[in-house]
Design a protein around this motif. Structure first.
Motif, mmCIF file in Angstrom:
data_model
loop_
_atom_site.group_PDB
_atom_site.id
_atom_site.type_symbol
_atom_site.label_atom_id
_atom_site.label_comp_id
_atom_site.label_asym_id
_atom_site.label_seq_id
_atom_site.Cartn_x
_atom_site.Cartn_y
_atom_site.Cartn_z
ATOM 1 N N ILE A 9 0.839 -1.186 0.000
ATOM 2 C CA ILE A 9 0.000 0.000 0.000
ATOM 3 C C ILE A 9 0.880 1.244 0.000
ATOM 4 O O ILE A 9 1.988 1.234 0.528
ATOM 5 C CB ILE A 9 -0.987 0.019 1.176
ATOM 6 N N ASN A 10 0.357 2.289 -0.594
ATOM 7 C CA ASN A 10 1.058 3.566 -0.656
ATOM 8 C C ASN A 10 0.728 4.354 0.609
ATOM 9 O O ASN A 10 -0.372 4.897 0.743
ATOM 10 C CB ASN A 10 0.635 4.337 -1.904
ATOM 11 N N LEU A 11 1.653 4.431 1.539
ATOM 12 C CA LEU A 11 1.421 5.100 2.816
ATOM 13 C C LEU A 11 1.199 6.598 2.653
ATOM 14 O O LEU A 11 0.549 7.222 3.501
ATOM 15 C CB LEU A 11 2.590 4.836 3.766
ATOM 16 N N ASP A 12 1.700 7.181 1.576
ATOM 17 C CA ASP A 12 1.518 8.614 1.348
ATOM 18 C C ASP A 12 0.059 8.980 1.086
ATOM 19 O O ASP A 12 -0.323 10.140 1.215
ATOM 20 C CB ASP A 12 2.378 9.099 0.178
ATOM 21 N N LEU A 13 -0.763 8.012 0.680
ATOM 22 C CA LEU A 13 -2.153 8.291 0.346
ATOM 23 C C LEU A 13 -3.096 8.181 1.544
ATOM 24 O O LEU A 13 -4.285 8.481 1.421
ATOM 25 C CB LEU A 13 -2.621 7.341 -0.753
ATOM 26 N N ILE A 14 -2.592 7.764 2.699
ATOM 27 C CA ILE A 14 -3.449 7.554 3.867
ATOM 28 C C ILE A 14 -3.868 8.883 4.468
ATOM 29 O O ILE A 14 -3.041 9.734 4.784
ATOM 30 C CB ILE A 14 -2.732 6.692 4.930
ATOM 31 N N ASP A 15 -5.179 9.054 4.607
ATOM 32 C CA ASP A 15 -5.742 10.215 5.289
ATOM 33 C C ASP A 15 -5.587 9.958 6.790
ATOM 34 O O ASP A 15 -6.218 9.063 7.341
ATOM 35 C CB ASP A 15 -7.215 10.366 4.904
ATOM 36 N N LYS A 16 -4.747 10.734 7.435
ATOM 37 C CA LYS A 16 -4.425 10.511 8.848
ATOM 38 C C LYS A 16 -5.659 10.589 9.745
ATOM 39 O O LYS A 16 -5.685 9.994 10.812
ATOM 40 C CB LYS A 16 -3.368 11.517 9.333
ATOM 41 N N VAL A 49 -9.207 2.594 1.434
ATOM 42 C CA VAL A 49 -9.541 2.996 2.798
ATOM 43 C C VAL A 49 -11.044 2.783 2.952
ATOM 44 O O VAL A 49 -11.832 3.190 2.085
ATOM 45 C CB VAL A 49 -9.170 4.470 3.062
ATOM 46 N N GLU A 50 -11.435 2.117 4.027
ATOM 47 C CA GLU A 50 -12.845 1.832 4.260
ATOM 48 C C GLU A 50 -13.652 3.125 4.314
ATOM 49 O O GLU A 50 -13.229 4.105 4.920
ATOM 50 C CB GLU A 50 -12.996 1.075 5.571
ATOM 51 N N GLN A 51 -14.825 3.110 3.681
ATOM 52 C CA GLN A 51 -15.694 4.276 3.689
ATOM 53 C C GLN A 51 -16.803 4.116 4.717
ATOM 54 O O GLN A 51 -17.278 3.007 4.963
ATOM 55 C CB GLN A 51 -16.331 4.486 2.311
ATOM 56 N N THR A 52 -17.227 5.238 5.285
ATOM 57 C CA THR A 52 -18.372 5.217 6.195
ATOM 58 C C THR A 52 -19.647 5.068 5.370
ATOM 59 O O THR A 52 -19.631 5.252 4.137
ATOM 60 C CB THR A 52 -18.458 6.523 7.008
ATOM 61 N N LYS A 53 -20.742 4.784 6.035
ATOM 62 C CA LYS A 53 -22.026 4.670 5.355
ATOM 63 C C LYS A 53 -22.370 5.978 4.644
ATOM 64 O O LYS A 53 -22.830 5.971 3.506
ATOM 65 C CB LYS A 53 -23.116 4.314 6.363
ATOM 66 N N GLU A 54 -22.102 7.095 5.319
ATOM 67 C CA GLU A 54 -22.394 8.400 4.733
ATOM 68 C C GLU A 54 -21.544 8.635 3.478
ATOM 69 O O GLU A 54 -22.034 9.170 2.486
ATOM 70 C CB GLU A 54 -22.145 9.514 5.758
ATOM 71 N N GLU A 55 -20.270 8.255 3.524
ATOM 72 C CA GLU A 55 -19.405 8.418 2.355
ATOM 73 C C GLU A 55 -19.900 7.579 1.179
ATOM 74 O O GLU A 55 -19.865 8.026 0.028
ATOM 75 C CB GLU A 55 -17.964 8.044 2.694
ATOM 76 N N ARG A 56 -20.356 6.356 1.471
ATOM 77 C CA ARG A 56 -20.880 5.506 0.395
ATOM 78 C C ARG A 56 -22.166 6.097 -0.177
ATOM 79 O O ARG A 56 -22.367 6.101 -1.390
ATOM 80 C CB ARG A 56 -21.126 4.088 0.912
ATOM 81 N N GLU A 57 -23.060 6.591 0.704
ATOM 82 C CA GLU A 57 -24.336 7.139 0.238
ATOM 83 C C GLU A 57 -24.156 8.386 -0.603
ATOM 84 O O GLU A 57 -24.917 8.620 -1.543
ATOM 85 C CB GLU A 57 -25.242 7.435 1.438
ATOM 86 N N THR A 58 -23.160 9.217 -0.277
ATOM 87 C CA THR A 58 -22.920 10.449 -1.047
ATOM 88 C C THR A 58 -21.974 10.216 -2.224
ATOM 89 O O THR A 58 -21.590 11.167 -2.907
ATOM 90 C CB THR A 58 -22.356 11.564 -0.146
ATOM 91 N N LYS A 59 -21.609 8.953 -2.413
ATOM 92 C CA LYS A 59 -20.725 8.575 -3.533
ATOM 93 C C LYS A 59 -19.392 9.320 -3.497
ATOM 94 O O LYS A 59 -18.864 9.751 -4.527
ATOM 95 C CB LYS A 59 -21.414 8.802 -4.874
ATOM 96 N N SER A 60 -18.845 9.487 -2.279
ATOM 97 C CA SER A 60 -17.537 10.126 -2.129
ATOM 98 C C SER A 60 -16.478 9.296 -2.841
ATOM 99 O O SER A 60 -16.571 8.067 -2.881
ATOM 100 C CB SER A 60 -17.169 10.248 -0.655
ATOM 101 N N PRO A 61 -15.469 9.941 -3.396
ATOM 102 C CA PRO A 61 -14.416 9.172 -4.086
ATOM 103 C C PRO A 61 -13.679 8.258 -3.117
ATOM 104 O O PRO A 61 -13.462 8.608 -1.961
ATOM 105 C CB PRO A 61 -13.475 10.241 -4.633
ATOM 106 N N LYS A 62 -13.308 7.080 -3.603
ATOM 107 C CA LYS A 62 -12.559 6.119 -2.791
ATOM 108 C C LYS A 62 -11.080 6.479 -2.795
ATOM 109 O O LYS A 62 -10.575 7.035 -3.770
ATOM 110 C CB LYS A 62 -12.745 4.705 -3.346
ATOM 111 N N THR A 63 -10.406 6.143 -1.689
ATOM 112 C CA THR A 63 -8.964 6.340 -1.614
ATOM 113 C C THR A 63 -8.299 4.993 -1.872
ATOM 114 O O THR A 63 -8.346 4.095 -1.034
ATOM 115 C CB THR A 63 -8.546 6.878 -0.231
ATOM 116 N N TYR A 64 -7.722 4.837 -3.067
ATOM 117 C CA TYR A 64 -7.047 3.598 -3.444
ATOM 118 C C TYR A 64 -5.620 3.623 -2.906
ATOM 119 O O TYR A 64 -4.872 4.551 -3.144
ATOM 120 C CB TYR A 64 -7.037 3.432 -4.961
#
Length: 102
Positions: A9-16, A49-64
């Motif tokens: 995994i690319n550690l630089d992409l992790i949202d702290k 990165v796992e998305q919350t229910k709210e993130e999935r419902e609003t179709k937020s972009p996934k962090t690969y």
């Protein structure tokens, strides 16, 4: 064991802000998807990165974060874990003497 899967995994992409503190350390909830077919690079699926229910419902972009590759399998896979609030799948009943062919 059903499969051995490797990933980087690319550690630089992790949202702290997604990292949480647990009883034994710091954790990042991730989701690994195993697709039915491999991609052009020999990968079996993504790590995100796992998305919350709210993130999935609003179709937020996934962090690969990377990709996974199955490097060994015995041809079978494990049963999925039960979801929160869902009943666990019943184990198959053991064979009785009446079921045995001898």
């Amino acid at each position: 064991m059903a499969s051995i899967i490797k990933t980087s995994i690319n550690l630089d992409l992790i949202d702290k802000s997604k990292i949480y503190v647990g009883k034994k350390g710091k954790y990042l909830p991730i989701t690994i998807t195993l697709n039915d077919e491999i991609d052009n690079f020999g990968n079996n699926g993504p790590v995100i990165v796992e998305q919350t229910k709210e993130e999935r419902e609003t179709k937020s972009p996934k962090t690969y974060l990377g990709n996974v590759k199955v490097v060994w399998t015995n041809g079978t896979n494990v049963e999925p874990a039960p979801r929160d609030g869902a009943p666990a799948q019943a184990a198959p009943a053991p064979a009785t003497e009446e079921d045995l062919p001898f």
